[in-house]
Scaffold this motif. Sequence first.
Motif, PDB file in Angstrom:
ATOM      1  N   ALA A   1      51.268  57.500  36.749  1.00  0.00           N
ATOM      2  CA  ALA A   1      52.270  58.245  36.701  1.00  0.00           C
ATOM      3  C   ALA A   1      53.428  56.373  36.679  1.00  0.00           C
ATOM      4  N   LYS A   2      52.914  55.651  37.534  1.00  0.00           N
ATOM      5  CA  LYS A   2      53.418  53.843  38.266  1.00  0.00           C
ATOM      6  C   LYS A   2      53.325  53.515  36.777  1.00  0.00           C
ATOM      7  N   ASN A   3      52.388  53.500  36.363  1.00  0.00           N
ATOM      8  CA  ASN A   3      51.548  52.154  34.778  1.00  0.00           C
ATOM      9  C   ASN A   3      52.668  53.182  33.463  1.00  0.00           C
ATOM     10  N   ARG A   4      53.127  54.181  33.686  1.00  0.00           N
ATOM     11  CA  ARG A   4      54.008  55.376  32.418  1.00  0.00           C
ATOM     12  C   ARG A   4      55.250  54.366  32.591  1.00  0.00           C
ATOM     13  N   ILE A   5      55.598  54.777  33.549  1.00  0.00           N
ATOM     14  CA  ILE A   5      57.294  54.072  33.964  1.00  0.00           C
ATOM     15  C   ILE A   5      57.539  52.838  33.465  1.00  0.00           C
ATOM     16  N   MET A   6      56.305  51.364  34.264  1.00  0.00           N
ATOM     17  CA  MET A   6      56.185  50.603  34.061  1.00  0.00           C
ATOM     18  C   MET A   6      56.381  49.936  32.445  1.00  0.00           C
ATOM     19  N   GLY A   7      55.652  51.064  31.419  1.00  0.00           N
ATOM     20  CA  GLY A   7      54.954  50.394  30.208  1.00  0.00           C
ATOM     21  C   GLY A   7      56.175  50.971  29.523  1.00  0.00           C
ATOM     22  N   ARG A   8      56.692  51.720  29.725  1.00  0.00           N
ATOM     23  CA  ARG A   8      57.436  52.279  28.808  1.00  0.00           C
ATOM     24  C   ARG A   8      58.291  51.811  27.904  1.00  0.00           C
ATOM     25  N   ARG A   9      58.542  51.419  26.199  1.00  0.00           N
ATOM     26  CA  ARG A   9      59.467  50.425  26.106  1.00  0.00           C
ATOM     27  C   ARG A   9      60.480  51.231  25.418  1.00  0.00           C
TER      28      ARG A   9
ATOM     29  N   PRO B   1      55.311  63.950  39.321  1.00  0.00           N
ATOM     30  CA  PRO B   1      55.843  62.999  39.809  1.00  0.00           C
ATOM     31  C   PRO B   1      57.253  62.662  38.332  1.00  0.00           C
ATOM     32  N   ASN B   2      57.498  61.318  39.310  1.00  0.00           N
ATOM     33  CA  ASN B   2      59.177  60.862  38.167  1.00  0.00           C
ATOM     34  C   ASN B   2      57.829  60.192  37.030  1.00  0.00           C
ATOM     35  N   GLY B   3      57.536  60.203  36.220  1.00  0.00           N
ATOM     36  CA  GLY B   3      56.753  59.209  34.709  1.00  0.00           C
ATOM     37  C   GLY B   3      55.668  60.576  34.279  1.00  0.00           C
ATOM     38  N   SER B   4      55.523  61.701  35.014  1.00  0.00           N
ATOM     39  CA  SER B   4      54.823  62.990  34.292  1.00  0.00           C
ATOM     40  C   SER B   4      54.902  62.966  33.476  1.00  0.00           C
ATOM     41  N   GLY B   5      56.722  63.332  32.557  1.00  0.00           N
ATOM     42  CA  GLY B   5      57.121  64.076  31.320  1.00  0.00           C
ATOM     43  C   GLY B   5      57.620  65.665  31.728  1.00  0.00           C
ATOM     44  N   LYS B   6      57.120  65.892  33.446  1.00  0.00           N
ATOM     45  CA  LYS B   6      58.822  66.620  34.080  1.00  0.00           C
ATOM     46  C   LYS B   6      59.809  67.502  32.973  1.00  0.00           C
TER      47      LYS B   6
ATOM     48  N   ILE C   1      55.023  75.822  38.261  1.00  0.00           N
ATOM     49  CA  ILE C   1      54.665  74.544  37.560  1.00  0.00           C
ATOM     50  C   ILE C   1      54.173  73.310  38.138  1.00  0.00           C
ATOM     51  N   GLU C   2      53.404  72.989  38.182  1.00  0.00           N
ATOM     52  CA  GLU C   2      53.076  71.474  38.482  1.00  0.00           C
ATOM     53  C   GLU C   2      52.890  70.875  37.468  1.00  0.00           C
ATOM     54  N   ILE C   3      52.938  70.085  37.293  1.00  0.00           N
ATOM     55  CA  ILE C   3      52.335  68.790  36.514  1.00  0.00           C
ATOM     56  C   ILE C   3      51.364  67.624  36.988  1.00  0.00           C
ATOM     57  N   LEU C   4      49.891  67.875  36.861  1.00  0.00           N
ATOM     58  CA  LEU C   4      49.806  66.428  38.095  1.00  0.00           C
ATOM     59  C   LEU C   4      49.256  65.625  36.844  1.00  0.00           C
ATOM     60  N   LEU C   5      49.510  64.662  37.837  1.00  0.00           N
ATOM     61  CA  LEU C   5      49.377  63.236  37.110  1.00  0.00           C
ATOM     62  C   LEU C   5      49.013  62.243  38.703  1.00  0.00           C
ATOM     63  N   PRO C   6      47.747  61.352  38.488  1.00  0.00           N
ATOM     64  CA  PRO C   6      47.406  60.376  39.433  1.00  0.00           C
ATOM     65  C   PRO C   6      48.327  59.380  39.687  1.00  0.00           C
ATOM     66  N   ARG C   7      48.414  59.163  40.760  1.00  0.00           N
ATOM     67  CA  ARG C   7      49.913  58.000  41.355  1.00  0.00           C
ATOM     68  C   ARG C   7      49.485  56.516  40.143  1.00  0.00           C
TER      69      ARG C   7
ATOM     70  N   ASP D   1      58.009  52.555  43.508  1.00  0.00           N
ATOM     71  CA  ASP D   1      56.964  53.354  44.789  1.00  0.00           C
ATOM     72  C   ASP D   1      57.689  54.294  45.773  1.00  0.00           C
ATOM     73  N   LYS D   2      58.756  53.817  46.214  1.00  0.00           N
ATOM     74  CA  LYS D   2      59.844  54.242  47.107  1.00  0.00           C
ATOM     75  C   LYS D   2      59.608  56.121  47.079  1.00  0.00           C
ATOM     76  N   ARG D   3      60.243  56.631  45.179  1.00  0.00           N
ATOM     77  CA  ARG D   3      59.954  58.222  44.860  1.00  0.00           C
ATOM     78  C   ARG D   3      58.292  57.993  45.586  1.00  0.00           C
ATOM     79  N   HIS D   4      57.938  57.206  44.634  1.00  0.00           N
ATOM     80  CA  HIS D   4      56.278  58.469  44.620  1.00  0.00           C
ATOM     81  C   HIS D   4      54.977  58.425  45.724  1.00  0.00           C
ATOM     82  N   ASP D   5      56.086  57.746  47.228  1.00  0.00           N
ATOM     83  CA  ASP D   5      55.271  57.643  48.265  1.00  0.00           C
ATOM     84  C   ASP D   5      55.681  58.643  48.665  1.00  0.00           C
ATOM     85  N   ILE D   6      57.827  60.093  47.976  1.00  0.00           N
ATOM     86  CA  ILE D   6      57.742  60.998  49.050  1.00  0.00           C
ATOM     87  C   ILE D   6      57.553  62.057  48.122  1.00  0.00           C
ATOM     88  N   TYR D   7      57.154  61.990  46.603  1.00  0.00           N
ATOM     89  CA  TYR D   7      56.399  63.118  45.789  1.00  0.00           C
ATOM     90  C   TYR D   7      54.801  62.741  45.815  1.00  0.00           C
ATOM     91  N   TYR D   8      54.258  62.052  46.607  1.00  0.00           N
ATOM     92  CA  TYR D   8      53.213  62.681  46.418  1.00  0.00           C
ATOM     93  C   TYR D   8      52.260  62.187  48.425  1.00  0.00           C
TER      94      TYR D   8
END
Length: 223
Positions: free
Chosen positions: A119-127, A8-13, A110-116, A171-178
């Motif tokens: 992933a969201k916190n990682r993106i929103m918390g990035r500075r 997912p977006n935010g997983s370090g893919k 390769i699948e990188i597993l990360l709870p939704r 949320d829209k991107r993650h709806d598709i991913y998950y």
Amino acid sequence: MNILIFGPNGSGKGTQGSLAKKKYDLDHIESGAIFRQHIGGGTELGKKAKEYIDRGELVPDDITIPMVLDVLKQSGAKGWLLDGFPRSIVQAQKLWDALQKDGVKLDYVIEILLPRQVAKNRIMGRRICKNDPNHPNNIFIDAIKPNGDKCRVCGGDLSARSDDQDEGAIDKRHDIYYDTKTGTLAASYFYKDLAPKAGFTYIELNGEGSIDSIKDTLLKQLV
Ligand code: ADP
């Protein structure tokens, strides 16, 4: 060597993908980047795709599938790392059919597993540090928490990327991913089921570790 990567977006893919790509000197085939090239070049395909991309929707399969399969065919002898495709169960099936038809061997998925929520916190918390965008700072990850409002590495000023703060778009991107029925997780499960029969290796990485520990785990499994 041919590799598919899911995460997912935010997983370090991107980080882990570039590691695999370097190790085997692969062509990095990224569906989003191909669309951006078309948009930048003002092609017909780019014009059509842009409408969907701007709305945060998937570009329709009749545009996306032939475009990606075509780039795959042109790839060099060393192989490819395919990133951003397939994103749906239909794309997963079409890709597999095309590989079979052309006699192309898939080596790793390769699948990188990360709870939704993570992933969201990682993106929103990035500075982002004004001195170096690679200095890791995230207000939601203890290991890389900034020093107050300053960069934990160099003390520089920090800011957030505006697209990282758009919760609706994330949320829209993650709806598709998950989506495990027809979306991207359905596509990755399609390959997971196929792996033992088809003779490629399916690697699951826990995306909650540090970048370095995930790297080590990945390198051990890529032989
Ligand atoms: P993101 O991770 O933000 O989705 P990408 O660069 O991977 O960014 O993709 C940008 C956009 O390109 C996507 O939001 C989507 O509209 C389109 N796109 C990329 N890959 C695909 C695909 N496999 N199928 C359909 N549309 C795609």
